[in-house]
Design a protein around this motif. Structure first.
Motif, mmCIF file in Angstrom:
data_model
loop_
_atom_site.group_PDB
_atom_site.id
_atom_site.type_symbol
_atom_site.label_atom_id
_atom_site.label_comp_id
_atom_site.label_asym_id
_atom_site.label_seq_id
_atom_site.Cartn_x
_atom_site.Cartn_y
_atom_site.Cartn_z
ATOM 1 N N SER A 50 26.201 59.738 -49.501
ATOM 2 C CA SER A 50 25.482 60.695 -50.349
ATOM 3 C C SER A 50 24.073 60.952 -49.816
ATOM 4 O O SER A 50 23.585 62.084 -49.872
ATOM 5 N N PHE A 51 23.414 59.920 -49.279
ATOM 6 C CA PHE A 51 22.095 60.120 -48.660
ATOM 7 C C PHE A 51 22.193 61.071 -47.470
ATOM 8 O O PHE A 51 21.364 61.960 -47.293
ATOM 9 N N LEU A 52 23.216 60.878 -46.627
ATOM 10 C CA LEU A 52 23.376 61.728 -45.456
ATOM 11 C C LEU A 52 23.719 63.166 -45.841
ATOM 12 O O LEU A 52 23.264 64.113 -45.199
ATOM 13 N N MET A 53 24.505 63.323 -46.893
ATOM 14 C CA MET A 53 24.820 64.675 -47.353
ATOM 15 C C MET A 53 23.569 65.369 -47.875
ATOM 16 O O MET A 53 23.345 66.548 -47.611
ATOM 17 N N LYS A 54 22.745 64.659 -48.601
ATOM 18 C CA LYS A 54 21.502 65.236 -49.117
ATOM 19 C C LYS A 54 20.599 65.649 -47.960
ATOM 20 O O LYS A 54 20.011 66.740 -47.981
ATOM 21 N N LEU A 55 20.505 64.804 -46.950
ATOM 22 C CA LEU A 55 19.704 65.133 -45.781
ATOM 23 C C LEU A 55 20.252 66.359 -45.073
ATOM 24 O O LEU A 55 19.508 67.271 -44.703
ATOM 25 N N GLY A 56 21.577 66.423 -44.904
ATOM 26 C CA GLY A 56 22.199 67.563 -44.244
ATOM 27 C C GLY A 56 21.985 68.859 -44.995
ATOM 28 O O GLY A 56 21.694 69.900 -44.400
ATOM 29 N N PHE A 57 22.110 68.812 -46.298
ATOM 30 C CA PHE A 57 21.924 70.018 -47.093
ATOM 31 C C PHE A 57 20.464 70.450 -47.153
ATOM 32 O O PHE A 57 20.179 71.624 -47.331
ATOM 33 N N ASN A 58 19.533 69.516 -47.011
ATOM 34 C CA ASN A 58 18.113 69.877 -47.007
ATOM 35 C C ASN A 58 17.646 70.390 -45.652
ATOM 36 O O ASN A 58 16.583 71.001 -45.559
ATOM 37 N N LEU A 59 18.408 70.146 -44.600
ATOM 38 C CA LEU A 59 18.036 70.661 -43.283
ATOM 39 C C LEU A 59 18.162 72.182 -43.203
ATOM 40 O O LEU A 59 17.383 72.840 -42.532
ATOM 41 N N VAL A 60 19.134 72.731 -43.891
ATOM 42 C CA VAL A 60 19.430 74.161 -43.758
ATOM 43 C C VAL A 60 18.357 75.050 -44.376
ATOM 44 O O VAL A 60 17.825 75.929 -43.691
ATOM 45 N N PRO A 61 17.978 74.873 -45.645
ATOM 46 C CA PRO A 61 17.013 75.823 -46.222
ATOM 47 C C PRO A 61 15.559 75.563 -45.840
ATOM 48 O O PRO A 61 14.709 76.413 -46.061
ATOM 49 N N ASN A 62 15.257 74.418 -45.262
ATOM 50 C CA ASN A 62 13.867 74.043 -44.959
ATOM 51 C C ASN A 62 13.557 74.180 -43.475
ATOM 52 O O ASN A 62 13.060 73.246 -42.850
ATOM 53 N N ASP A 63 13.825 75.348 -42.890
ATOM 54 C CA ASP A 63 13.618 75.535 -41.453
ATOM 55 C C ASP A 63 12.177 75.334 -41.015
ATOM 56 O O ASP A 63 11.916 74.865 -39.915
ATOM 57 N N ASN A 64 11.227 75.676 -41.864
ATOM 58 C CA ASN A 64 9.818 75.614 -41.468
ATOM 59 C C ASN A 64 9.130 74.312 -41.849
ATOM 60 O O ASN A 64 7.965 74.121 -41.545
ATOM 61 N N ALA A 65 9.836 73.420 -42.516
ATOM 62 C CA ALA A 65 9.237 72.136 -42.893
ATOM 63 C C ALA A 65 8.989 71.289 -41.649
ATOM 64 O O ALA A 65 9.755 71.326 -40.682
ATOM 65 N N LEU A 66 7.917 70.535 -41.672
ATOM 66 C CA LEU A 66 7.530 69.722 -40.516
ATOM 67 C C LEU A 66 8.612 68.729 -40.139
ATOM 68 O O LEU A 66 8.954 68.582 -38.965
ATOM 69 N N TRP A 67 9.183 68.030 -41.116
ATOM 70 C CA TRP A 67 10.193 67.010 -40.806
ATOM 71 C C TRP A 67 11.433 67.635 -40.184
ATOM 72 O O TRP A 67 12.073 67.023 -39.332
ATOM 73 N N VAL A 68 11.779 68.868 -40.565
ATOM 74 C CA VAL A 68 12.939 69.542 -39.979
ATOM 75 C C VAL A 68 12.632 69.940 -38.540
ATOM 76 O O VAL A 68 13.457 69.771 -37.636
ATOM 77 N N ARG A 69 11.429 70.434 -38.293
ATOM 78 C CA ARG A 69 11.037 70.809 -36.920
ATOM 79 C C ARG A 69 10.997 69.587 -36.011
ATOM 80 O O ARG A 69 11.382 69.651 -34.847
#
Length: 92
Positions: A50-69
């Motif tokens: 569930s943690f990994l799914m949450k991380l995966g789903f948060n990667l998509v809409p947050n393209d400009n977030a520092l942690w995603v970059r």
């Protein structure tokens, strides 16, 4: 646990160490919701997924977030999710 896939054997070993004392309730029944008569314990493997799914789903809409970059540049993720996240999503 929140960013890497933990092998099933490691999760089982940790749960075995936690269950070492004499138990009055079966671990599997204790992991059920309270509405089903359980104690709401969480299986580590399910929690990890569930943690990994949450991380995966948060990667998509947050393209400009520092942690995603940072993840994109560190792991060379152009348009795909890291292998550990995509594997856990495929199992669900």
């Amino acid at each position: 646990m929140q960013s890497l896939m933990i092998p099933e054997g490691i999760c089982e070993e940790i749960e075995r160490l936690v269950r070492k004392k004499l138990a009055l309730v079966n671990w599997d029944s204790g992991c059920q919701p309270r509405s089903s008569g359980g104690l709401r314990f969480h299986c580590l493997e399910d929690h990890n997924k569930s943690f990994l799914m949450k991380l995966g789903f948060n990667l998509v809409p947050n393209d400009n977030a520092l942690w995603v970059r940072v993840l994109h540049s560190k792991y060379g993720m152009n348009e795909q999710l890291p292998e550990s996240i995509s594997r856990s999503l495929m199992k669900w």
